[in-house]
Design a protein around this motif. Structure first.
Motif, PDB file in Angstrom:
ATOM      1  N   PRO A 170       0.838  -1.216   0.000  1.00 28.02           N
ATOM      2  CA  PRO A 170       0.000   0.000   0.000  1.00 28.02           C
ATOM      3  C   PRO A 170       0.865   1.255   0.000  1.00 28.02           C
ATOM      4  O   PRO A 170       1.989   1.259   0.513  1.00 28.02           O
ATOM      5  CB  PRO A 170      -0.790  -0.131   1.296  1.00 28.02           C
ATOM      6  N   GLU A 171       0.353   2.304  -0.587  1.00 34.74           N
ATOM      7  CA  GLU A 171       1.047   3.582  -0.564  1.00 34.74           C
ATOM      8  C   GLU A 171       0.955   4.192   0.832  1.00 34.74           C
ATOM      9  O   GLU A 171       0.044   3.876   1.602  1.00 34.74           O
ATOM     10  CB  GLU A 171       0.413   4.536  -1.584  1.00 34.74           C
ATOM     11  N   PRO A 172       1.885   5.086   1.185  1.00 33.98           N
ATOM     12  CA  PRO A 172       1.792   5.757   2.490  1.00 33.98           C
ATOM     13  C   PRO A 172       0.445   6.467   2.602  1.00 33.98           C
ATOM     14  O   PRO A 172       0.058   7.225   1.700  1.00 33.98           O
ATOM     15  CB  PRO A 172       2.954   6.762   2.450  1.00 33.98           C
ATOM     16  N   PRO A 173      -0.319   6.240   3.654  1.00 31.62           N
ATOM     17  CA  PRO A 173      -1.688   6.768   3.739  1.00 31.62           C
ATOM     18  C   PRO A 173      -1.752   8.297   3.678  1.00 31.62           C
ATOM     19  O   PRO A 173      -2.737   8.850   3.184  1.00 31.62           O
ATOM     20  CB  PRO A 173      -2.192   6.234   5.085  1.00 31.62           C
ATOM     21  N   TRP A 174      -0.697   8.981   4.143  1.00 36.82           N
ATOM     22  CA  TRP A 174      -0.727  10.446   4.113  1.00 36.82           C
ATOM     23  C   TRP A 174      -0.453  11.017   2.713  1.00 36.82           C
ATOM     24  O   TRP A 174      -0.578  12.209   2.505  1.00 36.82           O
ATOM     25  CB  TRP A 174       0.277  11.025   5.106  1.00 36.82           C
ATOM     26  N   VAL A 181      -1.830   9.308  -0.163  1.00 38.19           N
ATOM     27  CA  VAL A 181      -2.856   8.814  -1.070  1.00 38.19           C
ATOM     28  C   VAL A 181      -3.720   9.974  -1.554  1.00 38.19           C
ATOM     29  O   VAL A 181      -4.221  10.780  -0.755  1.00 38.19           O
ATOM     30  CB  VAL A 181      -3.739   7.747  -0.383  1.00 38.19           C
ATOM     31  N   GLN A 224      -2.801  12.536  -3.276  1.00 33.84           N
ATOM     32  CA  GLN A 224      -2.065  13.795  -3.474  1.00 33.84           C
ATOM     33  C   GLN A 224      -1.325  13.729  -4.805  1.00 33.84           C
ATOM     34  O   GLN A 224      -0.558  12.816  -5.067  1.00 33.84           O
ATOM     35  CB  GLN A 224      -1.069  14.011  -2.340  1.00 33.84           C
TER      36      GLN A 224
END
Length: 253
Positions: free
Chosen positions: A239-243, A245, A247
């Motif tokens: 998963p991509e870093p949640p902060w 996503v 952007q």
């Protein structure tokens, strides 16, 4: 530069060494660095070498001729030493003696005289063992908590072994992990390259399998490709870093 690894598991032992010698970007050649003593039914061992080639070759030649560890005792060789521990002592003594005799001349020309060896194998009636022998002549033995030893350009392949190797790892799986560590190291350092020499030895069989793996070996090429694809797939599945996503690039302008 070179890379050598010894893998000691419950089923047996595998030792792998590359053959590349790098004395500068315009002076790259190949030398065998895995030396095998094979007396089926009596003893099988392999010595992998890294570091100054003249030091390791001279030390091996000294042991072949016979080493006097103590005054008054007859010379011993790897073929006559009673235990693998004694063999490690012979190699350590030879390494230290060679470095003491030629180091001043080589160091005067700013040449590095450091060298190290891996010794692994089994003598009938004794345990299967794996040792790392340092330039100073001292050595350590491989234990069950970390069932592998490396010399040379070890940093790139070590994470593969740390994450995958256990004492209970099947010998075939250990060989696979060892070759993956070579694949990774080759990708990162041109001073390490095929062909590779390998000894596999099953515990208490006292009969080893010695083979050379060329750069175009079908299994190694397939393993290299599969490992590369598996890493890419695993990375894509993370998963991509949640902060971050949602952007877009403008958010970081």
């Amino acid at each position: 530069m070179t890379y050598c690894v010894g893998l000691l598991v419950d089923e047996g032992l595998a030792m792998i060494a590359d053959t590349r010698t790098n004395a500068g970007v315009d002076n790259i050649s190949s030398y065998r660095k895995l030396h095998v003593v094979d007396q089926p039914g009596e003893r099988v061992m392999a010595i992998a070498t890294a570091g100054n080639l003249s030091v390791t070759q001279t030390a091996l030649a000294m042991v072949r001729e016979g080493v006097h560890l103590n005054v008054g005792e007859p010379p011993e060789t790897l073929e006559t030493a009673p235990t693998l521990f004694r063999c490690a002592q012979l190699l350590g003594h030879a390494l230290r003696s060679v470095r003491q005799s030629i180091a001043p001349a080589l160091e005067a020309d700013s040449l590095n005289t450091s060298a190290s060896m891996l010794l692994g194998g089994q003598i009938a009636g004794g345990p299967m063992q794996l040792f790392l022998i340092y330039s100073q002549g001292n050595f350590i033995e491989c234990g069950p908590d970390t069932p592998f030893l490396q010399i040379g350009e070890s940093k790139y392949g070590k994470p593969i072994l740390v994450s995958g190797m256990r004492g209970s790892t099947p010998l075939a799986e250990a060989v696979k992990l060892g070759l993956i560590s070579f694949s990774t190291t080759m990708r990162c350092n041109v001073g390490v390259g095929a062909p590779f020499d390998m000894l596999t030895l099953r515990r208490d069989m006292i009969s080893g399998d010695v083979r050379r793996i060329e750069a175009d070996d079908p299994y190694f090429m397939d393993l290299h490709d599969r490992w590369t694809r598996a890493q890419a797939q695993a990375r894509a599945a993370m998963p991509e870093p949640p902060w971050m996503v949602g952007q877009g690039p403008a958010a970081f302008g």
